[in-house]
Design a protein around this motif. Structure first.
Motif, PDB file in Angstrom:
ATOM      1  N   GLU A  84      -4.816   5.844  11.161  1.00 53.41           N
ATOM      2  CA  GLU A  84      -6.281   5.928  11.175  1.00 53.41           C
ATOM      3  C   GLU A  84      -6.917   4.545  11.176  1.00 53.41           C
ATOM      4  OE1 GLU A  84      -8.928   8.881   8.779  1.00 53.41           O
ATOM      5  OE2 GLU A  84      -8.816   7.039   7.600  1.00 53.41           O
ATOM      6  N   LEU A  85      -7.819   4.335  12.122  1.00 57.72           N
ATOM      7  CA  LEU A  85      -8.632   3.116  12.182  1.00 57.72           C
ATOM      8  C   LEU A  85     -10.028   3.436  11.676  1.00 57.72           C
ATOM      9  CD1 LEU A  85      -9.025   0.526  15.004  1.00 57.72           C
ATOM     10  CD2 LEU A  85     -11.038   1.807  14.270  1.00 57.72           C
ATOM     11  N   ARG A  86     -10.576   2.506  10.878  1.00 53.84           N
ATOM     12  CA  ARG A  86     -11.954   2.631  10.405  1.00 53.84           C
ATOM     13  C   ARG A  86     -12.664   1.297  10.578  1.00 53.84           C
ATOM     14  NH1 ARG A  86     -13.773   6.837   6.951  1.00 53.84           N
ATOM     15  NH2 ARG A  86     -12.214   8.483   6.686  1.00 53.84           N
ATOM     16  N   GLN A 100     -14.798   9.811  15.143  1.00 53.34           N
ATOM     17  CA  GLN A 100     -16.231   9.598  14.924  1.00 53.34           C
ATOM     18  C   GLN A 100     -16.660   8.339  15.662  1.00 53.34           C
ATOM     19  OE1 GLN A 100     -17.731  10.101  10.863  1.00 53.34           O
ATOM     20  NE2 GLN A 100     -19.029   8.304  11.148  1.00 53.34           N
ATOM     21  N   PRO A 101     -17.597   8.438  16.622  1.00 58.23           N
ATOM     22  CA  PRO A 101     -18.311   9.641  17.035  1.00 58.23           C
ATOM     23  C   PRO A 101     -17.401  10.631  17.761  1.00 58.23           C
ATOM     24  CG  PRO A 101     -18.791   7.855  18.545  1.00 58.23           C
ATOM     25  CD  PRO A 101     -17.996   7.251  17.422  1.00 58.23           C
ATOM     26  N   ALA A 102     -17.726  11.913  17.613  1.00 58.88           N
ATOM     27  CA  ALA A 102     -16.885  12.956  18.196  1.00 58.88           C
ATOM     28  C   ALA A 102     -17.039  13.032  19.708  1.00 58.88           C
ATOM     29  CB  ALA A 102     -17.222  14.304  17.566  1.00 58.88           C
ATOM     30  N   LYS A 103     -18.181  12.587  20.232  1.00 57.32           N
ATOM     31  CA  LYS A 103     -18.381  12.611  21.683  1.00 57.32           C
ATOM     32  C   LYS A 103     -19.228  11.423  22.102  1.00 57.32           C
ATOM     33  CE  LYS A 103     -22.485  15.609  21.663  1.00 57.32           C
ATOM     34  NZ  LYS A 103     -23.077  16.850  22.206  1.00 57.32           N
ATOM     35  N   ALA A 104     -19.068  11.037  23.338  1.00 58.04           N
ATOM     36  CA  ALA A 104     -19.831   9.907  23.868  1.00 58.04           C
ATOM     37  C   ALA A 104     -21.311  10.261  23.949  1.00 58.04           C
ATOM     38  CB  ALA A 104     -19.307   9.521  25.246  1.00 58.04           C
ATOM     39  N   GLY A 105     -22.146   9.240  23.794  1.00 52.71           N
ATOM     40  CA  GLY A 105     -23.579   9.455  23.894  1.00 52.71           C
ATOM     41  C   GLY A 105     -24.228   9.911  22.611  1.00 52.71           C
ATOM     42  N   PHE A 111     -11.920  -4.427  11.049  1.00 50.20           N
ATOM     43  CA  PHE A 111     -11.575  -3.014  10.904  1.00 50.20           C
ATOM     44  C   PHE A 111     -10.305  -2.896  10.076  1.00 50.20           C
ATOM     45  CE2 PHE A 111      -9.282  -4.349  14.717  1.00 50.20           C
ATOM     46  CZ  PHE A 111      -8.025  -3.759  14.559  1.00 50.20           C
ATOM     47  N   THR A 112     -10.078  -1.715   9.543  1.00 44.91           N
ATOM     48  CA  THR A 112      -8.857  -1.441   8.788  1.00 44.91           C
ATOM     49  C   THR A 112      -8.017  -0.436   9.562  1.00 44.91           C
ATOM     50  OG1 THR A 112      -9.879   0.371   7.533  1.00 44.91           O
ATOM     51  CG2 THR A 112     -10.020  -1.851   6.602  1.00 44.91           C
ATOM     52  N   GLU A 164     -20.305   4.047  11.494  1.00 47.67           N
ATOM     53  CA  GLU A 164     -18.887   4.027  11.142  1.00 47.67           C
ATOM     54  C   GLU A 164     -18.067   4.587  12.299  1.00 47.67           C
ATOM     55  OE1 GLU A 164     -15.949   5.122   7.421  1.00 47.67           O
ATOM     56  OE2 GLU A 164     -17.537   6.547   7.921  1.00 47.67           O
ATOM     57  N   ILE A 165     -17.024   3.858  12.659  1.00 49.05           N
ATOM     58  CA  ILE A 165     -16.109   4.280  13.712  1.00 49.05           C
ATOM     59  C   ILE A 165     -14.802   4.727  13.060  1.00 49.05           C
ATOM     60  CG2 ILE A 165     -14.856   3.595  15.795  1.00 49.05           C
ATOM     61  CD1 ILE A 165     -17.891   3.646  16.102  1.00 49.05           C
TER      62      ILE A 165
END
Length: 206
Positions: free
Chosen positions: A74-76, A26-31, A66-67, A40-41
């Motif tokens: 998994e990074l969030r 997330q985001p699933a695609k650029a733009g 970030f965690t 949220e990343i």
């Protein structure tokens, strides 16, 4: 009176550590277009064991907030967006090497008057019609910010305008499937409003 000799061959195969792998979830695609000032990343990161193996950058500034769950890989992160195009980069490193990925998020600040922002996310590899091998087809996907009407967008290939494209003013998503000529094909996507203009170009060889 005799003797015997025996040989044992041992093959040693070292445990080779694989290189890191980074993939944005997330985001699933650029733009992607965000209507809020934060986003949220979420990213999947393989073959690293600690947060210290990871560098997160937002608009070229290192972000430590970030965690990282090593068990899940998994990074969030919850990041603050600037108006316009925000570039997010993740780099992961271990003893075997480094992998890095970047993506972009567009933020349209409510009440602001800004020029258009054009971001081409992808251009697909050409496909050929077996019945007409001299003509190829490709699809371009883009995000266009601060544009309210399809009439404010111009898409052309080798100077030839193409009007058969899709644009969603609410989400800012643009896509078009078009024909290619043999040789070099120069794509130009331009958006123009009373507040300004922006454009991006790509070249496809077919």
């Amino acid at each position: 009176d005799g003797s015997a000799t025996d040989f044992v061959v041992i093959n040693y195969e070292p445990n080779v550590q694989p290189k890191p792998e980074v993939r944005f979830v997330q985001p699933a695609k650029a733009g992607s277009l965000s209507r809020g000032g934060t986003s949220e990343i979420i990213a999947e990161i393989k073959n690293v064991t600690a947060k210290s193996d990871i560098v997160l950058k937002v608009n070229n500034a290192t972000n430590q907030d970030f965690t990282f769950d090593a068990a899940k890989g998994e990074l969030r992160a919850q990041i603050t967006l600037a108006a316009g195009v925000n570039t997010i980069g993740i780099e992961a490193t271990n003893n075997a090497g480094t992998d890095q990925e970047t993506t972009t998020i567009l933020f349209n600040r409510v009440g602001s008057v800004q020029p258009p922002v054009v971001t081409i996310s992808s251009v697909s590899q050409p496909t050929t019609n077996p019945l007409n091998p001299n003509v190829g087809r490709s699809t371009v996907i883009a995000a266009i910010e601060h544009v309210s009407s399809k009439d404010q967008i111009t898409f052309s290939i080798n100077g030839r305008r193409i009007s058969d494209f899709s644009f969603n003013a609410k989400t800012g998503s643009f896509d078009c499937t078009f024909e290619l000529e043999r040789g070099e094909n120069n794509l130009k996507l331009r958006a123009e409003t009373p507040n300004g203009a922006d454009e991006e170009t790509r070249t496809i060889n077919f």
